[in-house]
Design a protein around this motif. Structure first.
Motif, PDB file in Angstrom:
ATOM      1  N   UNK A 178       0.803  -1.220   0.000  1.00 58.09           N
ATOM      2  CA  UNK A 178       0.000   0.000   0.000  1.00 58.09           C
ATOM      3  C   UNK A 178       0.835   1.269   0.000  1.00 58.09           C
ATOM      4  N   UNK A 179       2.106   1.201   0.441  1.00 57.13           N
ATOM      5  CA  UNK A 179       2.922   2.402   0.519  1.00 57.13           C
ATOM      6  C   UNK A 179       3.894   2.556  -0.647  1.00 57.13           C
ATOM      7  N   UNK A 180       4.336   1.460  -1.211  1.00 59.79           N
ATOM      8  CA  UNK A 180       5.284   1.536  -2.313  1.00 59.79           C
ATOM      9  C   UNK A 180       4.630   1.265  -3.663  1.00 59.79           C
ATOM     10  N   UNK A 181       3.748   0.274  -3.700  1.00 60.68           N
ATOM     11  CA  UNK A 181       3.138  -0.110  -4.966  1.00 60.68           C
ATOM     12  C   UNK A 181       1.809   0.596  -5.173  1.00 60.68           C
ATOM     13  N   UNK A 182       1.099   0.888  -4.098  1.00 62.70           N
ATOM     14  CA  UNK A 182      -0.239   1.470  -4.215  1.00 62.70           C
ATOM     15  C   UNK A 182      -0.255   2.926  -4.662  1.00 62.70           C
ATOM     16  N   UNK A 183       0.913   3.581  -4.679  1.00 61.20           N
ATOM     17  CA  UNK A 183       0.951   4.973  -5.104  1.00 61.20           C
ATOM     18  C   UNK A 183       0.734   5.933  -3.938  1.00 61.20           C
ATOM     19  N   UNK A 184       0.781   7.196  -4.247  1.00 62.84           N
ATOM     20  CA  UNK A 184       0.634   8.247  -3.242  1.00 62.84           C
ATOM     21  C   UNK A 184      -0.848   8.519  -3.014  1.00 62.84           C
ATOM     22  N   UNK A 185      -1.367   8.236  -1.803  1.00 69.97           N
ATOM     23  CA  UNK A 185      -2.799   8.466  -1.552  1.00 69.97           C
ATOM     24  C   UNK A 185      -3.186   9.936  -1.580  1.00 69.97           C
ATOM     25  N   UNK A 186      -2.213  10.826  -1.407  1.00 65.05           N
ATOM     26  CA  UNK A 186      -2.539  12.258  -1.424  1.00 65.05           C
ATOM     27  C   UNK A 186      -3.092  12.680  -2.779  1.00 65.05           C
ATOM     28  N   UNK A 187      -2.555  12.125  -3.853  1.00 66.70           N
ATOM     29  CA  UNK A 187      -3.058  12.448  -5.182  1.00 66.70           C
ATOM     30  C   UNK A 187      -4.484  11.920  -5.383  1.00 66.70           C
ATOM     31  N   UNK A 188      -4.772  10.733  -4.787  1.00 65.48           N
ATOM     32  CA  UNK A 188      -6.112  10.164  -4.920  1.00 65.48           C
ATOM     33  C   UNK A 188      -7.148  11.009  -4.195  1.00 65.48           C
ATOM     34  N   UNK A 189      -6.765  11.529  -3.016  1.00 65.48           N
ATOM     35  CA  UNK A 189      -7.711  12.305  -2.218  1.00 65.48           C
ATOM     36  C   UNK A 189      -7.849  13.737  -2.741  1.00 65.48           C
ATOM     37  N   UNK A 190      -6.762  14.279  -3.252  1.00 65.84           N
ATOM     38  CA  UNK A 190      -6.798  15.670  -3.705  1.00 65.84           C
ATOM     39  C   UNK A 190      -7.566  15.822  -5.008  1.00 65.84           C
ATOM     40  N   UNK A 191      -7.519  14.781  -5.851  1.00 66.58           N
ATOM     41  CA  UNK A 191      -8.197  14.875  -7.136  1.00 66.58           C
ATOM     42  C   UNK A 191      -7.317  15.537  -8.184  1.00 66.58           C
ATOM     43  N   UNK A 192      -7.879  15.650  -9.369  1.00 64.35           N
ATOM     44  CA  UNK A 192      -7.105  16.196 -10.490  1.00 64.35           C
ATOM     45  C   UNK A 192      -6.880  17.700 -10.357  1.00 64.35           C
ATOM     46  N   UNK A 193      -7.871  18.429  -9.868  1.00 64.62           N
ATOM     47  CA  UNK A 193      -7.765  19.881  -9.746  1.00 64.62           C
ATOM     48  C   UNK A 193      -7.187  20.235  -8.381  1.00 64.62           C
ATOM     49  N   UNK A 194      -5.877  20.078  -8.210  1.00 60.69           N
ATOM     50  CA  UNK A 194      -5.227  20.348  -6.934  1.00 60.69           C
ATOM     51  C   UNK A 194      -3.837  20.901  -7.204  1.00 60.69           C
ATOM     52  N   UNK A 195      -3.301  21.628  -6.204  1.00 56.72           N
ATOM     53  CA  UNK A 195      -1.963  22.177  -6.333  1.00 56.72           C
ATOM     54  C   UNK A 195      -1.026  21.462  -5.363  1.00 56.72           C
ATOM     55  N   UNK A 196       0.262  21.799  -5.429  1.00 53.07           N
ATOM     56  CA  UNK A 196       1.282  21.135  -4.627  1.00 53.07           C
ATOM     57  C   UNK A 196       1.071  21.375  -3.134  1.00 53.07           C
ATOM     58  N   UNK A 197       0.622  22.574  -2.764  1.00 53.83           N
ATOM     59  CA  UNK A 197       0.417  22.877  -1.349  1.00 53.83           C
ATOM     60  C   UNK A 197      -0.706  22.030  -0.759  1.00 53.83           C
ATOM     61  N   UNK A 198      -1.777  21.850  -1.524  1.00 51.32           N
ATOM     62  CA  UNK A 198      -2.887  21.026  -1.039  1.00 51.32           C
ATOM     63  C   UNK A 198      -2.465  19.572  -0.876  1.00 51.32           C
ATOM     64  N   UNK A 199      -1.700  19.060  -1.827  1.00 49.11           N
ATOM     65  CA  UNK A 199      -1.213  17.681  -1.748  1.00 49.11           C
ATOM     66  C   UNK A 199      -0.310  17.510  -0.539  1.00 49.11           C
ATOM     67  N   UNK A 200       0.562  18.479  -0.294  1.00 47.53           N
ATOM     68  CA  UNK A 200       1.469  18.398   0.850  1.00 47.53           C
ATOM     69  C   UNK A 200       0.700  18.450   2.166  1.00 47.53           C
ATOM     70  N   UNK A 201      -0.353  19.233   2.217  1.00 49.58           N
ATOM     71  CA  UNK A 201      -1.191  19.321   3.417  1.00 49.58           C
ATOM     72  C   UNK A 201      -1.878  17.987   3.699  1.00 49.58           C
ATOM     73  N   UNK A 202      -2.359  17.306   2.645  1.00 47.60           N
ATOM     74  CA  UNK A 202      -2.995  15.994   2.804  1.00 47.60           C
ATOM     75  C   UNK A 202      -1.978  14.978   3.302  1.00 47.60           C
TER      76      UNK A 202
END
Length: 312
Positions: free
Chosen positions: A27-51
């Motif tokens: 889930x941590x290496x192969x599953x990808x970064x969950x922050x991108x999944x939760x933030x969605x496509x319309x997100x910036x770097x600061x929002x991803x870092x906050x998640x």
């Protein structure tokens, strides 16, 4: 016996540690970064870092692993990403409906399989035996989706014997009304492979010398069948039942999905569709733990069925 149980529990620790490490890596290496999944496509770097900070995924891997171990030890996997509901509450609320279907289905499947296997094994090669084996082959070749659609249409929609979908709050109402048709469908699907498997277990015992000796002593066929043969065939049957219980808990997701039953299997499918990693991780770990516990119970049942069995 107590020493054996404690030894087996101690032996489970390395296995559980391996499961935890494997789930963590997946889930941590192969599953990808969950922050991108939760933030969605319309997100910036600061929002991803906050998640990432909120999830703790910005911490070093050893810290994340320790957090995961503490979650397992405290039965607290945090909140589900999709709904915000505590994961432990989700699993606890979904376990009851799944067991309402699973327990009657397992009991009926086992009892029916044993009774039919004992009946046909003692008439091996007869017309009855061949007809049942042919029916089993035909039944196993039909998809469970066909059973669900046909039974739901004929028995629920056309005849009105059961509700098409739904689930209530009372255990008795759920068991006798809403779970009845899913259990009937599950039994229709599982009885064919179960009968073929149990028949092979019984045939292995029927051909043993002790059966011929019992007949030579004048024992009735009923006593030979239900006492001597069944007791010896019970060991592989117990192995099959105990090994299948955790899988049935998850594998009934089609029944739960089609009939609107809010069980564990349906929750797994929803979690996968939503990429809800906390729910998936919790259920994966719990199913692994249940599998090891059921294996231990199977060994204890071996000893109860046949005292000659040595527990090692």
């Amino acid at each position: 016996m107590l020493a054996y149980i404690l030894r087996r529990l101690w032996q489970m620790l390395p296995t559980m540690a391996g499961v935890v490490l494997l789930v963590f890596i997946l889930f941590n290496w192969i599953g990808g970064d969950p922050a991108y999944l939760l933030a969605g496509k319309m997100s910036d770097a600061a929002e991803i870092e906050n998640i990432r900070r909120q999830l703790g995924t910005d911490q070093p891997l050893q810290v994340q692993l320790w957090i995961f171990v503490k979650q397992i030890a405290t039965f607290d996997f945090g909140n589900a990403w999709s709904t915000g509901e505590p994961v432990s509450r989700i699993i606890a609320s979904r376990l009851g409906p799944s067991l309402t279907v699973l327990i009657p289905l397992t009991v009926l499947e086992t009892v029916t399989g044993i009774a039919l296997a004992l009946a046909v094994a003692f008439v091996r090669g007869s017309l009855t035996d061949r007809a049942l084996m042919l029916a089993c082959t035909v039944g196993m070749s039909v998809s469970i989706l066909v059973y669900i659609i046909a039974f739901q249409y004929a028995l629920a929609y056309k005849l009105g014997l059961f509700p098409v979908q739904g689930w209530g709050s009372a255990l008795g109402d759920n068991l006798l009304r809403y779970a009845a048709l899913p259990v009937l469908i599950g039994l229709a699907v599982s009885v064919a492979p179960t009968l073929r498997l149990y028949r092979s277990f019984v045939l292995d015992e029927v051909q043993q010398d002790y059966v011929r000796t019992a007949r030579a002593k004048g024992l009735s066929e009923r006593r030979i069948k239900w006492v001597h043969v069944l007791r010896n065939a019970a060991i592989p049957i117990i192995t099959h039942v105990m090994a299948n219980l955790p899988a049935l808990l998850i594998g009934a997701f089609l029944l739960e999905r089609f009939f609107g039953i809010p069980g564990i299997g349906r929750e797994v499918i929803l979690a996968v569709e939503r990429s809800d990693f906390p729910v998936i991780k919790a259920i994966t770990v719990y199913v692994a733990a249940a599998t090891m516990v059921f294996n231990l119970l199977a060994d204890l049942l071996y000893k109860a069925v046949d005292p000659r069995v040595e527990l090692a």
